[in-house]
Design an enzyme around this catalytic site. Structure first.
Site, mmCIF file in Angstrom:
data_model
loop_
_atom_site.group_PDB
_atom_site.id
_atom_site.type_symbol
_atom_site.label_atom_id
_atom_site.label_comp_id
_atom_site.label_asym_id
_atom_site.label_seq_id
_atom_site.Cartn_x
_atom_site.Cartn_y
_atom_site.Cartn_z
ATOM 1 N N LYS A 51 0.817 -1.192 0.000
ATOM 2 C CA LYS A 51 0.000 0.000 0.000
ATOM 3 C C LYS A 51 0.860 1.255 0.000
ATOM 4 O O LYS A 51 0.397 2.352 -0.254
ATOM 5 C CB LYS A 51 -0.875 0.015 1.272
ATOM 6 C CG LYS A 51 -1.769 -1.183 1.427
ATOM 7 C CD LYS A 51 -2.399 -1.155 2.845
ATOM 8 C CE LYS A 51 -2.833 -2.528 3.224
ATOM 9 N NZ LYS A 51 -3.194 -2.609 4.650
ATOM 10 N N GLY A 52 2.146 1.052 0.312
ATOM 11 C CA GLY A 52 3.027 2.198 0.545
ATOM 12 C C GLY A 52 3.095 3.202 -0.587
ATOM 13 O O GLY A 52 3.162 4.405 -0.349
ATOM 14 N N GLU A 106 7.611 2.362 -6.362
ATOM 15 C CA GLU A 106 7.775 1.963 -4.958
ATOM 16 C C GLU A 106 7.819 3.188 -4.057
ATOM 17 O O GLU A 106 8.125 4.290 -4.505
ATOM 18 C CB GLU A 106 9.090 1.174 -4.791
ATOM 19 C CG GLU A 106 8.910 -0.297 -4.446
ATOM 20 C CD GLU A 106 8.225 -0.601 -3.119
ATOM 21 O OE1 GLU A 106 7.421 0.211 -2.619
ATOM 22 O OE2 GLU A 106 8.503 -1.674 -2.578
ATOM 23 N N ASP A 107 7.530 2.955 -2.783
ATOM 24 C CA ASP A 107 7.627 4.048 -1.822
ATOM 25 C C ASP A 107 9.071 4.226 -1.348
ATOM 26 O O ASP A 107 9.626 5.315 -1.382
ATOM 27 C CB ASP A 107 6.669 3.835 -0.634
ATOM 28 C CG ASP A 107 6.818 2.466 0.034
ATOM 29 O OD1 ASP A 107 7.588 1.616 -0.458
ATOM 30 O OD2 ASP A 107 6.145 2.236 1.061
ATOM 31 N N ASP A 110 14.882 -0.183 0.664
ATOM 32 C CA ASP A 110 15.719 -0.250 1.855
ATOM 33 C C ASP A 110 16.773 -1.335 1.625
ATOM 34 O O ASP A 110 17.808 -1.087 1.010
ATOM 35 C CB ASP A 110 14.795 -0.550 3.034
ATOM 36 C CG ASP A 110 15.458 -0.357 4.372
ATOM 37 O OD1 ASP A 110 16.429 0.398 4.443
ATOM 38 O OD2 ASP A 110 15.000 -0.957 5.363
ATOM 39 N N PHE A 159 13.455 5.473 10.693
ATOM 40 C CA PHE A 159 12.175 4.942 10.237
ATOM 41 C C PHE A 159 11.235 6.093 9.892
ATOM 42 O O PHE A 159 11.049 7.013 10.678
ATOM 43 C CB PHE A 159 11.553 4.041 11.303
ATOM 44 C CG PHE A 159 10.459 3.189 10.733
ATOM 45 C CD1 PHE A 159 10.764 2.020 10.045
ATOM 46 C CD2 PHE A 159 9.129 3.577 10.847
ATOM 47 C CE1 PHE A 159 9.754 1.237 9.485
ATOM 48 C CE2 PHE A 159 8.113 2.806 10.295
ATOM 49 C CZ PHE A 159 8.438 1.630 9.613
ATOM 50 N N ASP A 166 3.890 3.562 6.374
ATOM 51 C CA ASP A 166 3.181 3.309 7.622
ATOM 52 C C ASP A 166 4.096 2.815 8.730
ATOM 53 O O ASP A 166 5.193 2.323 8.493
ATOM 54 C CB ASP A 166 2.115 2.227 7.409
ATOM 55 C CG ASP A 166 2.741 0.837 7.265
ATOM 56 O OD1 ASP A 166 3.639 0.671 6.407
ATOM 57 O OD2 ASP A 166 2.351 -0.074 8.024
ATOM 58 N N ARG A 172 -0.289 6.551 7.201
ATOM 59 C CA ARG A 172 -0.173 6.606 5.737
ATOM 60 C C ARG A 172 -0.785 7.880 5.176
ATOM 61 O O ARG A 172 -0.423 8.329 4.099
ATOM 62 C CB ARG A 172 -0.892 5.412 5.098
ATOM 63 C CG ARG A 172 -0.255 4.060 5.374
ATOM 64 C CD ARG A 172 -0.863 3.016 4.440
ATOM 65 N NE ARG A 172 -0.624 1.647 4.864
ATOM 66 C CZ ARG A 172 0.473 0.940 4.573
ATOM 67 N NH1 ARG A 172 1.428 1.505 3.867
ATOM 68 N NH2 ARG A 172 0.615 -0.300 4.982
HETATM 69 P P1 IMP Z 1 13.185 -3.623 1.528
HETATM 70 O O1 IMP Z 1 12.678 -4.943 1.029
HETATM 71 O O2 IMP Z 1 14.070 -3.766 2.736
HETATM 72 O O3 IMP Z 1 13.820 -2.771 0.464
HETATM 73 O O4 IMP Z 1 11.951 -2.876 2.119
HETATM 74 C C1 IMP Z 1 11.096 -2.161 1.361
HETATM 75 C C2 IMP Z 1 9.743 -2.089 2.024
HETATM 76 O O5 IMP Z 1 9.837 -1.988 3.447
HETATM 77 C C3 IMP Z 1 9.074 -0.817 1.546
HETATM 78 O O6 IMP Z 1 8.281 -1.087 0.432
HETATM 79 C C4 IMP Z 1 8.288 -0.386 2.749
HETATM 80 O O7 IMP Z 1 6.999 -0.944 2.680
HETATM 81 C C5 IMP Z 1 9.002 -0.953 3.937
HETATM 82 N N1 IMP Z 1 9.861 0.063 4.592
HETATM 83 C C6 IMP Z 1 11.208 0.169 4.551
HETATM 84 N N2 IMP Z 1 11.644 1.225 5.247
HETATM 85 C C7 IMP Z 1 10.526 1.831 5.733
HETATM 86 C C8 IMP Z 1 10.328 3.016 6.544
HETATM 87 O O8 IMP Z 1 11.241 3.746 6.955
HETATM 88 N N3 IMP Z 1 9.034 3.303 6.839
HETATM 89 C C9 IMP Z 1 7.974 2.548 6.406
HETATM 90 N N4 IMP Z 1 8.117 1.462 5.641
HETATM 91 C C10 IMP Z 1 9.401 1.090 5.314
HETATM 92 MG MG MG Z 2 6.159 -0.892 0.356
#
Ligand code: IMP
Ligand code: MG
Length: 189
Positions: A51-52, A106-107, A110, A159, A166, A172
């Protein structure tokens, strides 16, 4: 600068505002121009990751001056332990992707594990091209290399919530992006 942040009552868990609505809006406009220029003559399939990226995607497509198709997909949260809880697709992209120019929205990227999973999965459906546009990029914790064609802002290791992001499904709706107060920071569920 007018701060829309004053419009909403700030919850106590919210720390510093990292990106004001005006900064987000202006960058989304720039990304829209860039993408419209790059995709001229093509009709991309824009895929927002729920949903991000819902808010970012809906704002971004309104800045695109090219014809496009819009879809969304949803994945389960990445637990940090892929062997124990693998990423699952809750809602997939429909239709044939062969010869489509797919642009994933993507939002935040990470570790890159979520996106790596999505890119591999969509690539198997043989699109003509597959690119990623992320609003936020946090390169410090990257575990897998993901080429990002478009990136809104690079952010530090804290974070973040708001504008789609979220903390346990909260915040959100905030029109800005803010950090959580340190004592309330916990890993996503
Ligand atoms: P990754 O797989 O570690 O790259 O994580 C990506 C997903 O983790 C994103 O699509 C977000 O939904 C969530 N995420 C990562 N960092 C944050 C943050 O700081 N706040 C909220 N959601 C996050
Ligand atoms: Mg996401």
């Amino acid at each position: 600068m007018t701060t829309l942040s004053a419009v909403k009552t700030l919850p106590p868990e919210i720390g510093r505002i990292v990106l004001e609505p005006e900064q987000i809006e202006s960058r989304v406009g720039e990304l829209g121009k860039e993408i419209s220029r790059d995709y001229r003559g093509r009709q991309p399939l824009v895929v927002g990751v729920l949903k991000g990226a819902a808010l970012f995607t809906s704002d971004l497509v309104r800045h695109l001056t090219i014809p496009l198709d819009l879809d969304f997909l949803a994945v389960s949260s990445y637990s940090g332990e892929p062997d124990i809880q693998p990423i699952q697709v809750l809602k997939d992209v429909g239709g044939d992707l062969t010869d489509r120019h797919v642009l994933i929205i993507e939002d935040i990227v990470d570790t890159g594990l979520t996106l790596h999973f999505l890119v591999e999965r969509l690539r198997a459906r043989k699109p003509a091209s597959l690119e990623v546009c992320t609003l936020l990029n946090r390169p410090d914790l990257r575990l897998v290399d993901i080429p990002l064609a478009y990136e809104g802002f690079e952010v530090a290791q804290e974070f973040l919530v708001g504008y789609g992001l979220d903390f346990r499904e909260h915040f959100r709706d905030l029109p800005f992006i803010a950090s959580m107060r340190r004592q309330d920071r916990e890993p996503a569920e």
